[in-house]
Design a protein around this motif. Structure first.
Motif, mmCIF file in Angstrom:
data_model
loop_
_atom_site.group_PDB
_atom_site.id
_atom_site.type_symbol
_atom_site.label_atom_id
_atom_site.label_comp_id
_atom_site.label_asym_id
_atom_site.label_seq_id
_atom_site.Cartn_x
_atom_site.Cartn_y
_atom_site.Cartn_z
ATOM 1 N N GLY A 176 35.651 -53.758 -13.345
ATOM 2 C CA GLY A 176 35.762 -55.020 -14.084
ATOM 3 C C GLY A 176 34.736 -55.093 -15.196
ATOM 4 O O GLY A 176 34.102 -54.098 -15.567
ATOM 5 N N GLU A 177 34.567 -56.286 -15.739
ATOM 6 C CA GLU A 177 33.616 -56.517 -16.819
ATOM 7 C C GLU A 177 32.672 -57.645 -16.457
ATOM 8 O O GLU A 177 33.055 -58.580 -15.744
ATOM 9 N N LEU A 178 31.452 -57.535 -16.962
ATOM 10 C CA LEU A 178 30.467 -58.583 -16.728
ATOM 11 C C LEU A 178 30.558 -59.638 -17.816
ATOM 12 O O LEU A 178 30.816 -59.318 -18.980
ATOM 13 N N LYS A 179 30.335 -60.884 -17.430
ATOM 14 C CA LYS A 179 30.187 -61.973 -18.392
ATOM 15 C C LYS A 179 28.721 -62.386 -18.386
ATOM 16 O O LYS A 179 28.155 -62.664 -17.331
ATOM 17 N N TRP A 180 28.130 -62.398 -19.564
ATOM 18 C CA TRP A 180 26.695 -62.618 -19.662
ATOM 19 C C TRP A 180 26.373 -64.077 -19.942
ATOM 20 O O TRP A 180 27.090 -64.752 -20.674
ATOM 21 N N ASN A 181 25.299 -64.524 -19.343
ATOM 22 C CA ASN A 181 24.760 -65.848 -19.635
ATOM 23 C C ASN A 181 23.906 -65.732 -20.879
ATOM 24 O O ASN A 181 22.888 -65.030 -20.874
ATOM 25 N N PRO A 182 24.276 -66.402 -21.999
ATOM 26 C CA PRO A 182 23.531 -66.236 -23.246
ATOM 27 C C PRO A 182 22.075 -66.661 -23.156
ATOM 28 O O PRO A 182 21.241 -66.144 -23.897
ATOM 29 N N GLU A 183 21.750 -67.615 -22.292
ATOM 30 C CA GLU A 183 20.391 -68.127 -22.260
ATOM 31 C C GLU A 183 19.482 -67.298 -21.367
ATOM 32 O O GLU A 183 18.330 -67.058 -21.698
ATOM 33 N N SER A 184 19.991 -66.835 -20.216
ATOM 34 C CA SER A 184 19.150 -66.061 -19.308
ATOM 35 C C SER A 184 19.235 -64.569 -19.570
ATOM 36 O O SER A 184 18.336 -63.823 -19.182
ATOM 37 N N GLY A 185 20.313 -64.115 -20.234
ATOM 38 C CA GLY A 185 20.495 -62.690 -20.435
ATOM 39 C C GLY A 185 20.946 -61.975 -19.181
ATOM 40 O O GLY A 185 20.942 -60.745 -19.132
ATOM 41 N N LEU A 186 21.361 -62.720 -18.139
ATOM 42 C CA LEU A 186 21.803 -62.142 -16.877
ATOM 43 C C LEU A 186 23.309 -62.328 -16.715
ATOM 44 O O LEU A 186 23.884 -63.236 -17.314
ATOM 45 N N PRO A 187 23.946 -61.502 -15.893
ATOM 46 C CA PRO A 187 25.380 -61.689 -15.677
ATOM 47 C C PRO A 187 25.652 -63.010 -14.968
ATOM 48 O O PRO A 187 24.839 -63.484 -14.166
ATOM 49 N N ILE A 188 26.806 -63.592 -15.270
ATOM 50 C CA ILE A 188 27.234 -64.803 -14.586
ATOM 51 C C ILE A 188 27.758 -64.397 -13.219
ATOM 52 O O ILE A 188 28.556 -63.478 -13.085
ATOM 53 N N THR A 189 27.296 -65.096 -12.174
ATOM 54 C CA THR A 189 27.668 -64.737 -10.815
ATOM 55 C C THR A 189 29.162 -64.898 -10.593
ATOM 56 O O THR A 189 29.792 -65.814 -11.125
ATOM 57 N N PHE A 190 29.746 -63.993 -9.808
ATOM 58 C CA PHE A 190 31.160 -64.086 -9.446
ATOM 59 C C PHE A 190 31.360 -65.027 -8.271
ATOM 60 O O PHE A 190 32.466 -65.419 -7.965
ATOM 61 N N LYS A 191 30.265 -65.378 -7.569
ATOM 62 C CA LYS A 191 30.389 -66.158 -6.344
ATOM 63 C C LYS A 191 30.282 -67.644 -6.591
ATOM 64 O O LYS A 191 30.495 -68.442 -5.701
ATOM 65 N N GLY A 192 29.912 -68.033 -7.834
ATOM 66 C CA GLY A 192 29.797 -69.448 -8.147
ATOM 67 C C GLY A 192 28.486 -70.021 -7.657
ATOM 68 O O GLY A 192 27.832 -69.502 -6.769
ATOM 69 N N GLN A 193 28.085 -71.147 -8.248
ATOM 70 C CA GLN A 193 26.838 -71.782 -7.855
ATOM 71 C C GLN A 193 27.045 -72.538 -6.559
ATOM 72 O O GLN A 193 28.130 -72.905 -6.175
#
Length: 508
Positions: free
Chosen positions: A451-468
C-alpha cells in the motif's frame, strides 16, 4: 466641474468597485486557505547520514546508492505535490475573482448573494481539484470564508452609509458640490478597506485557533463548525429582507434596523470564531486524555514485563537451588550404569534450562522479555521474526526508554505485517536490528508492507491506519519523544514492499 463629468467619474468608480472587491476577496481566500493546503513534511535524510556513517556496502546495515536516490526522488515528488497544493489556494482565489469578473462584465441581472455564491463554489471546486484530500475541511473553509466575508461586507456597508451621510451633510461639502466625486471615491476606498480589515481579521483568527490543519474532518465536526456560519447567513438575509420591506413600505430609512444588523453581524462573526475555538479546545482535551490513557497502558506493559523478568529470575534461582539435587541424581544414575535414564534426565534438564533462558538474548532482561513476547505473538500470527537487537551496555540509554521504543515499534510492525500483507501471498516478516556508529546507537525495525503511506503535513509522520482513540495514533510520536531525549530522531522509508522504521539515539 460640470455635472456630467461628476456623474461620469462616479459611474466609473461604481463600475470598478465590484472588480476591486472581487480581487481583494480572492486574495483574502488565498491567504486563508494556504496554511490548510501547505506542503507535507517529508521525512528527513537517513539516520545513517545523521550518524555520520560513510559506509555504503555492508549487508543490511547501510543504504545502497539506489536506496538513497530513490529516497531523494520520493522527497522531490512529495515536495512538488506540496507546492502544487499551495498553488491550489492561489488558483482558488483566482477562480473566485474570474467568476465575479465574468458575471459582472456580462451584466446579468442576478442578486449579489448568488453572484458571490457562484464565485465561492468555483473556488471550492478548484481547491478540491488541486488537493484531493479532506474534502469536508474544504467545505468548511469555503463556507466559513463566504460567511465571514459576507458579514464583514454587511458591517462595512452599514458603516459606509453612516460615514457617507455624515460627510455629505457637512456645510463644506454642501458648498462645494464639485468635490462629490472625491468624497465618493474616498468613501468607496473606506468601504473596501473596512471590508478587507474585518474579513482579514476574522479569517486570521480562524486560521490561528484552528489547530491541526491536516486533521481529517468528520461529518459531525463539519456540522458543528459550519452551523454558526449558516445561521449567520440566514439571519442576515432575514434582517435584510425586512429592512428592504420596511423601506419600500414607508419610503424611509430606519437607522434602528441598521444598528441591529450591525450588532447581529458582529455577534455572528464572533460566534463562528468562538465555536471553532470551542471545538479545538475539546479536541485538545480529548488528545490529552487519549495520550494519558496510552501512557498508562505503556506503564502497565512495562510493569508486566518487569513481573515476567522477576518470575524468570525466580525460576532460575529455583533451578540453581535444585541443581545440587540434579547433579547427585545424575551421578547415581551413571554409577548404577543406567545410561539411558541418565541421558533422558540430562536432556529434560537442558530443555528446562533453555526454556528459562529463552531463544533471544539481548544483554538485558527487560529487552529480552519484550522481544521474546513479540516473537511468540508473531509466531501465532504466522509472521517470521528475526532479531539482531543488542542492548547498548555502557551507555546512558535507559532500559525503560528502550522498552517504550520497542513496544511501540514492534506492535506497529506486527499489526502492519498482518494487515498489510499483499494478495500475492508473500511472506509476512518482521526484523529488528541495532548497531553502534561512534556515539550513535541505531535501531531498525522492518516489516512487510503493501500500500501507500499518507503523511501528516504537520508532524511529518504517517497517518495511522487504526484511527485515533484507545491509544492508537500515538506510537510514533512517543518514539520520537523518547528519541528527542537522547538528541535523536526517527526516520521512515518504504520500498520494495517493506516498511522500515529507524530510530537514532545519541549515547553521549
Amino acid at each position: 466641474m460640470a455635472q456630467a463629468d461628476i456623474t461620469g467619474i462616479e459611474k466609473a468608480i461604481h463600475y470598478l468597485m465590484p472588480i476591486a472587491r472581487g480581487a481583494l476577496r480572492g486574495y483574502c481566500f488565498y491567504r486563508f486557505a494556504k496554511p490548510f493546503m501547505g506542503r507535507p513534511c517529508v521525512p528527513s535524510g537517513g539516520l545513517r547520514e545523521k550518524a555520520g556513517a560513510a559506509e555504503v556496502g555492508d549487508s543490511g546495515a547501510h543504504l545502497s546508492l539506489s536506496g538513497i536516490f530513490r529516497k531523494r526522488a520520493e522527497a522531490a515528488r512529495l515536495s512538488l505535490s506540496g507546492i502544487l497544493r499551495e498553488k491550489g489556494a492561489a488558483l482558488g482565489g483566482l477562480a473566485y475573482f474570474l467568476v465575479i469578473l465574468l458575471l459582472y462584465t456580462k451584466q446579468l441581472s442576478m442578486d449579489a448573494y448568488v453572484v458571490y455564491g457562484m464565485g465561492s463554489l468555483a473556488m471550492l471546486l478548484v481547491i478540491c481539484r488541486a488537493d484531493k484530500r479532506n474534502y469536508r475541511q474544504k467545505i468548511f473553509l469555503g463556507l466559513t470564508f463566504f460567511s465571514l466575508n459576507w458579514l464583514a461586507a454587511a458591517i462595512a456597508e452599514i458603516l459606509y452609509d453612516f460615514l457617507y451621510d455624515a460627510a455629505a451633510s457637512m456645510d463644506y461639502m454642501q458648498n462645494h458640490p464639485e468635490l462629490s466625486p472625491v468624497l465618493y471615491l474616498t468613501m468607496c476606498v473606506c468601504d473596501l478597506a473596512l471590508e478587507l480589515l474585518f474579513t482579514a481579521a476574522g479569517l486570521w483568527q480562524v486560521a490561528r485557533v484552528y489547530g491541526n490543519k491536516s486533521e481529517e474532518l468528520g461529518q459531525r465536526e463539519l456540522l458543528m463548525l459550519t452551523l454558526p456560519s449558516l445561521m449567520g447567513l440566514i439571519g442576515y438575509e432575514i434582517m435584510r429582507y425586512y429592512r428592504v420591506f420596511y423601506v419600500l413600505k414607508t419610503g424611509e430609512m430606519e437607522k434602528t434596523y441598521d444598528r441591529l444588523t450591525l450588532l447581529f453581524c458582529g455577534v455572528s462573526s464572533l460566534t463562528v470564531i468562538a465555536v471553532i475555538m470551542l471545538y479545538q479546545g475539546i479536541r485538545a482535551k480529548q488528545e490529552e486524555r487519549q495520550q494519558a490513557e496510552f501512557l498508562a497502558a505503556q506503564i502497565d506493559n512495562i510493569r508486566r514485563h518487569m513481573d515476567q523478568v522477576e518470575s524468570l529470575y525466580q525460576n532460575i534461582r529455583s533451578i540453581r537451588h535444585d541443581m545440587t539435587n540434579h547433579v547427585l541424581t545424575l551421578e547415581r544414575l551413571y554409577e548404577e550404569r543406567q545410561t539411558e535414564e541418565a541421558e533422558a534426565y540430562n536432556k529434560a534438564l537442558k530443555k528446562e534450562l533453555a526454556q528459562m533462558k529463552g531463544k533471544i538474548e539481548t544483554g538485558n532482561p527487560v529487552t529480552n522479555v519484550i522481544l521474546q513476547e513479540f516473537a511468540r505473538e508473531a509466531k501465532k500470527r504466522g509472521i517470521s521474526f528475526y532479531s539482531e537487537f543488542y542492548y547498548p551496555t555502557g551507555t546512558a540509554i535507559d532500559a525503560f526508554d528502550l522498552s517504550v521504543i520497542l513496544n511501540n515499534a514492534l506492535q506497529n510492525a506486527v499489526d502492519n505485517a498482518e494487515n498489510g500483507a499483499d494478495s500475492e501471498g508473500k511472506e509476512k516478516r518482521i526484523s529488528v536490528i541495532s548497531y553502534r556508529r561512534n556515539n550513535a546507537y541505531i535501531i531498525e525495525v522492518r516489516n512487510s508492507f503493501s500500500g501507500e503511506l499518507k503523511w501528516n503535513p504537520e508532524s511529518g509522520l504517517p497517518i495511522t491506519f487504526k484511527g485515533q482513540g484507545k491509544g492508537h495514533g500515538y506510537g510514533l510520536p512517543n518514539i520520537r519523544r523518547v528519541a528527542s531525549h537522547y538528541s535523536g530522531d526517527l526516520d521512515i522509508t518504504v520500498s520494495n514492499g517493506e516498511f522500515c522504521l529507524g530510530i537514532l539515539l545519541m549515547t553521549e
